[in-house]
Structures are given as structure tokens and as C-alpha cells.
Design an enzyme around this catalytic site. Structure first.
Site, PDB file in Angstrom:
ATOM      1  N   GLU A 103       0.844  -1.212   0.000  1.00  0.00           N
ATOM      2  CA  GLU A 103       0.000   0.000   0.000  1.00  0.00           C
ATOM      3  C   GLU A 103       0.875   1.257   0.000  1.00  0.00           C
ATOM      4  O   GLU A 103       0.575   2.241  -0.674  1.00  0.00           O
ATOM      5  CB  GLU A 103      -0.920  -0.013   1.223  1.00  0.00           C
ATOM      6  CG  GLU A 103      -1.970  -1.112   1.130  1.00  0.00           C
ATOM      7  CD  GLU A 103      -2.906  -1.122   2.311  1.00  0.00           C
ATOM      8  OE1 GLU A 103      -2.427  -1.418   3.432  1.00  0.00           O
ATOM      9  OE2 GLU A 103      -4.100  -0.807   2.139  1.00  0.00           O
ATOM     10  N   GLU A 123      -3.625  -8.993   3.838  1.00  0.00           N
ATOM     11  CA  GLU A 123      -4.449  -8.745   5.027  1.00  0.00           C
ATOM     12  C   GLU A 123      -5.581  -9.740   5.202  1.00  0.00           C
ATOM     13  O   GLU A 123      -5.934 -10.104   6.328  1.00  0.00           O
ATOM     14  CB  GLU A 123      -5.031  -7.330   4.979  1.00  0.00           C
ATOM     15  CG  GLU A 123      -4.034  -6.231   5.247  1.00  0.00           C
ATOM     16  CD  GLU A 123      -3.234  -5.807   4.025  1.00  0.00           C
ATOM     17  OE1 GLU A 123      -3.286  -6.511   2.986  1.00  0.00           O
ATOM     18  OE2 GLU A 123      -2.550  -4.782   4.094  1.00  0.00           O
TER      19      GLU A 123
END
Ligand code: NAI
Length: 718
Positions: A103, A123
Site C-alpha cells: 500500500e 491482510e
């Protein structure tokens, strides 16, 4: 932290430094803020290169901080700040860019990767979603279909695939750092607007709804009941249909929901317990800390049936040369053919070069095992045969060779008694298919030496399996706990439920397959054989034994009757279900009328069994056996039991494992329900709550990680 330096060419280099994977801890985030601000303010700097120390970009969020109150600067505004920089920021992806690491890289204007690097938004494997803009930027960068796949599976993406998809701009075999610096110089001064992903629109197919629906179907098949992948789909939908700011808001809302769902906690628990299983202890107090494994350079497998073949492939794949032994030429030939084709498939799938595989030689002669370091026996589940083999091995093998048995439940101590070195006998219980399944129960008999345990655990690691040390008892940990679970399922049928009703409840809970479908798949004769050996079935029964009880305990002859009539499951086209089309289970009207006859024969009043009762009786009886196992010291900790169930028995990861699940449900509730069901079925001793469960409830139901100490206290008082 993050180191800042300015190098010739007006480049600022910011290096994330937090061994081992430069996780984005509070200190690292603070340092990124500070150094990026400094670089953007520095008139001399024209471009910024962001990299990680020790050849790894960034492994993502610091998982240790998950359970604590969030401190320090949050990730989202930090990544926004990078994206908003007027000076180009180039990410150098070496090693890994996972989760928050990717990210962060997506907030940069360019990404240059080393050819050995891997990226991913992992995640979802921890019950969460990429909540620092990952669900919004990745679809904008590579389009909705590819992003959906990466975000909902959490899979690792190679640098080669990443460049193909457009996640990274360039891949290099040489120094990614040097490449990035040179590249940064060429883009310095260019306007950064077009490189800001938040300003892009996600490319999506015309029929977005059916794409997302397809993803949901796959998720339901793969991990039914898991919230995180479904939330990922919703977040990607937002990326495809909303402006960036609103998509980010949706991402945050979904994250907040997942954070408090309990599933994230269960999956993080799984992550830590799996790693902790390697730090084993035995009932005699030996442990990984004070025992060294023996090197294994040459191994052997005896018996090339279902299990032996998979074990041989696993060993070879780990680069260990194997000698495979069979009893007769025909079986040896069949085994060789099967092993070779499995190896070919494996090496194609994994891109393994033949040179990395351990050689496999095939023989009928046990004397060829003279120089092996480790032998794994995988012959029929027959005590006399296994003892005969262990006695022969004692005279053939080197005195220090480790002798392992793949028995699925026989007494390791009795097998060891046939060997001249019982201390070197250890159970290595693989699961079918052995080259695929991750779990290895390492069964430690009373005479097994710590070195033998250490060597078997080291082998598990080399085979990329999860080794868990367990004690010796019938069925060890996993299969022993399955027994009361399976028995409850039979009793539920007797009382009025249908196989498809029981299976549906278990599948809704999260198992990939309900128990009756599992039995049909593995063959009903497997359990039948062991019940016959125990004298529970057929003509061996003592006269006067009631058909539905054995030794005063309830017993269900249902599966025996099915086996006697040739219904062995998928392999015979019928079992608990009918299989007209291969592998497709359909409810069988014959079974329904058979159950009705059965009930009237035994005077059982059929009733509608509720879903809660199905779930509670199946799961709580299994959990109750887990408490007994802890009490007897067969498993060292509840965490070990949970690892076994999640990695070997299809227990849904988002439920943490049976013992963790019991705690999440509430131990007083589990106790209360077991008491209730035992009162209504006093002839089922498995339903009588174990004293360990009572003790934990009396202690106020402490969290799972505190049980080990309490169990030790409890056993010392016994
Ligand atoms: P299998 O029946 O498929 O294969 C056994 C093989 O051993 C046969 O090929 C047979 O020819 C060979 N064999 C018999 N006596 C031999 C001897 N004296 N020397 C060399 N080879 C000999 O059995 P399977 O299913 O592979 O099971 C093997 C062991 O693994 C059993 O102890 C079983 O309980 C255990 N196990 C089986 C699992 C399964 O799902 N099938 C799972 C976990 C453990």
C-alpha cells in the site's frame, strides 16, 4: 526507523529500517513522515527514492501492534502525503512488499522491483482488508478483475507477474536500487498528477455485478462464513463505483467492522500459534531449546500405497534422496509409476528443476536401507506387520537411524517394543494426500528420545509442513477428537436428522465438507476396519450385546450396516449419499427409508433436530475430548490442538481452532450445554464435561494463552 540521506544527482534516499522485514511499526511510520517532509522541503532534492534495509522493502503492518491501541501517525494520511508530493517518489521493491508495504508502494509514483521480489495484499489472511488505500488504489492501477483476485486471496505475486499486471513499472535482475536512482533522475521535474492513483478510474468490465458475484461464489466454496474476503469484494466494488474519497470511507467502515468481528482475532491467533508449534516440549520436559536434530541426508519409505507415495514425493521435493521399498514386483511397479507421475506434475506446477529433486530408487530389498538416516514406515495399519518391520529394521539399519511410523493411531510404544532402539522410534503421522497436506503429527512415545523428536520436527520444517508434537494414545490428538464428533453425527441421524442436514450445518460453520461427505470421500470401510479390529462389529460381538450399545455405552451400528450392504462411499457410488455423477453427492431416498425402518426397528421416536443442537453436539463433544487430551498431557497446549485442527482437519481458520472457538463461545456456555446433552443422553460418556473444562470455568474462563500454566498446575495436583 527510516534513514535519510542525500546522494549526488539531487536524490533523497529514505531507507526503512526495522528488522527483519521493516514492518511499519509506530516508530517507522513516524520516521517516514519526518523524512518525507524533510525531502519535500529540501530545495536541493529533486526526487525521492524509498527503499527497505537488508534487501526487503516492507513486510507490512507490525502485527504485534494489532492488539494494542493504535499509537503514532496512521498510515492513510502518510501514504496520501507521499502521493501528493510534487517530487517523484520511487519505491524500490526488493524481497517483499506485502500488505501495508505494498500500500505504501502504491502511494509512490513509480515502483521498480527486483526480479526475486514478491508483492501482495495479504491482510485477508489475517481476517482484515488492506485498509490503507490498497482496496482503492490497486483496482485503479491494474483493473478490477486482477485486483479482486489479489485482494480476496491475499496471494503472493511474483515480480514477473507484477510487471505483467502493471503493479510495478519495471523489473530488474541487477540492483533495483541503482535502477531506481537512475530512473528517479530521469523523472525529476515532471508533473506528478498523472501518477497519482487516487485520481485514476478503475478499469472494470461491463458486467461488474456478475464478476463480483462470481468472486463471492468462489469465496463461499473456499472459506464459507469468512467475513474478510466478502468485505474485500465490497471494498473493490466501492473502488469501481465511487470516487476515491468515498471509496476510502467505505474501506475504513469495512475495516472497523472486521476489526471487531472476532474473526480477525481468530486468524491472528492462528498466525501466531502456527509459528509457536515449532517451539515444542515433550511430556518429559525436553524441548526445542535444549535438543539438537540429527542431519538427514538419506531417507527411506516402506510401503508405496496411498500414503507412502505422497511421503516419498514430499521427501524428494525437499531434495532428500529416497529409497522406496515394497513387498512385491507388481506393487513396486505401480508405486514407481504413480510416484514418477506425481513428481512430474509437482515439478511442472512449482517450476522445480529436476536437479533440485532428491533421487528416488525403488527396491524390494529391505537390506538396501543400510545407510539411511531416517526410515518412514507406511505399510498396512496392522500391529503385527508393523512390529515385524521394526524388528527387521533394527537389524538392517545403522544404530543411529531414526525409525518413524506413519500409523494413524496404533500404539507407538508397542511398535517401538519390537525395535532394538525404542528411543529412536517416533510417529510421523502424515495426512492424505501426504504431499499436499500441511500437518505432521510427531508422536512421541514414552521411550522416544528428545533427539528423535527434534529430528522429526526438523524434517517437518524441511518438508514445508507444520509439525506438532503430541503424546501417544489411541488416535493421537486429531483422530481421537474426531471420534466423538463422528459418533454424534451418527446419533443425530438415529434421532431424526438427515445426513444433508448435518452436513449443511457443519458447512455453514465453515468446514469445507460436512462429516458425511468426508466419510463418503475417504471411504466408510476405513472406520469399519478399525471398529472390526476393536471387536465392535459383526459376529465377534459377545452374545446378548444390544445392537445400539457396547459395554453399557451407546453405539451406533448405522455405518456398519451401510458397509455390510456394500455402501462404502464415493468408490461404490453410494454411501451416506448417492453418486450418480462422479463426486456429486445427492440425497438418497433409499437412505431416508432405511433410516425410518431403522428407527422403528429400535423403537426410536423420530424428531426434528434443530441446527443449534446439531452444531453443539458435534463440536462440543470434539472440544470436550480436546480438554481430556490436555488433562492427560497428550497435547502440550490448547494452541497445539488448534494448529492440528486448522492445518489438518479443515477447521475454519476464521474460527481459530476448537479450543479457541470454545473460549470465544464462552467456556461456561460449553459446559452448560454439555451438561444438558449429557443429562438427556446419559449413555454417551463423551458428553460428560471433562474436569479440565470445569476447572477452567471455576477459574473464571481465562484466555487460551493462560491455560497451559493452569493445566501444569492441575496435573501436578493429580
Ligand atoms: P495402503 O494400503 O494404500 O498401502 C500400504 C502399502 O504397504 C501397500 O502398497 C503394501 O503393498 C505395502 N506393504 C505391505 N507390507 C509391506 C512390507 N512388508 N514391506 C513393504 N511394503 C509393504 O495404505 P495407506 O492408506 O497408504 O496407509 C499406510 C499407513 O498410513 C497405515 O498405517 C495407515 O493407517 C496410515 N495412514 C493412512 C492415511 C490415509 O488416509 N490413507 C492417513 C494417515 C495415516
Amino acid at each position: 526507523m527510516a534513514l535519510y540521506r542525500r546522494i549526488p544527482g539531487a536524490i533523497a534516499v529514505i531507507t526503512l529500517t526495522n528488522p527483519p522485514v521493516n514492518a511499519l511499526s509506530c516508530t517507522v511510520r513516524e520516521a517516514i513522515y519526518e523524512t518525507v517532509k524533510r525531502a519535500t522541503a529540501d530545495q536541493e532534492v529533486k526526487a525521492i527514492v524509498l527503499c527497505g534495509a537488508n534487501g526487503k522493502f516492507c513486510g507490512g503492518a507490525d502485527i504485534k501492534e494489532f492488539s494494542r491501541e493504535m499509537r503514532g501517525p496512521p498510515l492513510v494520511p502518510m501514504i496520501d502525503m507521499i502521493e501528493e508530493s510534487e517530487k517523484p517518489v520511487v519505491a524500490v521493491i526488493e524481497g517483499v512488499a506485502f500488505g501495508g508495504g505494498l500500500e505504501l508502494a502504491l502511494g509512490c509514483h513509480y515502483r521498480i522491483a527486483h526480479s526475486g521480489a514478491q508483492v501482495g495484499l495479504t491482510e485477508v489472511t489475517l481476517g482484515l482488508l488492506p485498509a490503507a488505500g490498497g482496496t482503492q488504489r490497486l483496482p485503479r492501477l491494474i483493473g478490477v478483475p486482477a485486483a479482486l483476485d489479489i485482494i480476496t486471496t491475499g496471494r503472493h505475486v511474483s515480480a514477473q507477474e507484477a510487471v505483467r499486471l502493471g503493479i510495478v513499472d519495471k523489473v530488474t535482475d541487477s540492483s533495483a536500487m541503482e535502477e531506481a536512482i537512475e530512473f528517479a533522475k530521469t523523472v525529476a521535474g515532471e508533473p506528478m498528477g498523472p501518477r497519482r492513483l487516487s485520481l485514476w478510474t478503475a478499469a472494470c468490465p461491463e458486467d461488474l455485478d456478475s464478476l463480483l458475484e462470481g468472486a463471492l461464489v468462489r469465496i463461499r466454496q473456499r472459506s464459507r462464513g469468512a467475513l474478510a474476503p466478502v468485505a474485500c469484494v465490497q471494498a473493490v466494488r466501492a473502488a469501481a463505483s465511487l470516487p476515491f474519497a468515498q471509496g476510502m470511507k467505505k474501506e475504513q467502515e469495512l475495516m472497523a467492522y472486521l476489526f471487531t468481528s472476532g474473526q480477525a482475532r481468530a486468524m491472528q491467533y492462528c498466525f501466531f500459534t502456527q509459528r509457536a508449534a515449532a517451539r515444542w516440549t515433550t511430556p518429559s520436559g525436553a524441548s526445542w531449546e535444549n535438543t539438537k536434530a540429527r542431519p538427514v541426508q538419506q531417507a527411506a519409505v516402506i510401503g508405496l500405497g496411498t500414503m507412502g507415495r505422497g511421503i516419498a514425493v514430499s521427501l524428494s521435493r525437499a531434495g532428500i534422496p529416497v529409497i522406496a521399498v515394497e513387498t512385491e514386483q507388481k506393487r513396486l511397479k505401480a508405486g514407481r509409476k504413480a510416484v514418477n507421475s506425481m513428481l512430474t506434475r509437482e515439478s511442472q506446477k512449482r517450476g522445480l528443476a529436476e536437479a533440485h529433486l532428491g533421487s528416488i530408487s525403488f527396491t524390494l530389498d529391505l537390506r538396501k536401507l543400510r545407510d539411511t538416516d531416517l526410515v518412514i514406515e507406511a505399510v498396512f495399519e496392522d500391529m503385527a506387520l508393523k512390529k515385524q518391520i521394526f524388528s527387521k529394521l533394527s537389524s538392517v539399519c545403522r544404530p543411529d537411524a531414526l525409525l518413524c511410523t506413519n500409523t494413524s493411531g496404533l500404539n507407538i510404544d508397542e511398535i517401538a517394543s519390537a525395535a532394538s532402539r525404542p528411543e529412536l522410534v517416533v510417529g510421523t503421522h502424515f495426512f492424505a494426500p501426504a504431499h499436499v497436506m500441511k500437518l505432521l503429527e510427531v508422536v512421541c512415545g514414552p521411550r522416544t528420545s528428545p533427539v528423535a523428536v527434534a529430528t522429526a520436527m526438523q524434517l517437518a520444517k524441511r518438508l514445508e509442513k507444520i509439525g506438532v508434537v503430541v503424546g501417544n494414545c489411541s488416535g493421537f490428538v486429531g483422530n481421537r477428537m474426531m471420534r466423538p464428533y463422528t459418533e454424534q453425527a451418527y446419533y443425530l441421524l438415529e434421532e431424526g436428522a438427515r445426513p444433508e442436514e448435518v452436513d449443511l450445518v457443519l458447512e455453514e460453520f465453515g468446514f469445507a465438507m460436512g462429516i458425511f461427505r468426508v466419510m463418503d470421500l475417504s471411504g466408510l470401510d476405513v472406520g469399519w476396519r478399525s471398529r472390526k479390529e476393536l471387536g465392535l462389529t459383526g459376529p465377534k460381538l459377545p452374545p446378548g450385546t444390544e445392537a445400539r450399545s457396547r459395554g453399557g455405552r451407546r453405539y451406533s451400528p448405522l455405518p456398519d450396516i451401510l458397509c455390510e450392504s456394500g455402501r462404502l462411499g464415493q468408490k461404490t457410488g453410494r454411501g451416506w449419499y448417492l453418486y450418480e455423477k462422479e463426486r456429486v453427492a445427492t440425497p438418497d431416498p433409499w437412505l431416508q427409508s432405511f433410516l425410518e425402518d431403522y428407527r422403528s426397528r429400535f423403537g426410536i421416536q423420530s424428531r426434528r433436530v434443530g441446527q443449534d443442537e446439531i452444531l453443539e453436539r458435534c463440536l462440543y463433544s470434539l472440544i470436550n475430548e480436546g480438554f481430556r487430551i490436555l488433562q492427560e498431557g497428550i497435547a502440550a497446549s490448547p494452541e497445539d490442538i488448534d494448529v492440528i485442527y486448522v492445518s489438518g482437519y479443515g477447521w475454519p481458520r476464521h474460527r481459530g481452532g476448537p479450543m479457541f472457538y470454545a473460549w470465544m463461545v464462552g467456556l461456561p456456555k460449553v459446559l452448560d450445554k454439555l451438561e444438558h446433552y449429557h443429562r438427556t443422553h446419559p449413555d454417551i460418556p463423551n458428553l460428560a464435561p471433562s474436569s479440565m473444562l470445569r476447572k477452567l470455568v471455576a477459574r473464571g474462563s481465562p484466555p487460551v494463552h493462560q491455560w497451559r500454566a493452569l493445566i501444569q498446575q492441575h496435573s501436578s495436583q493429580l
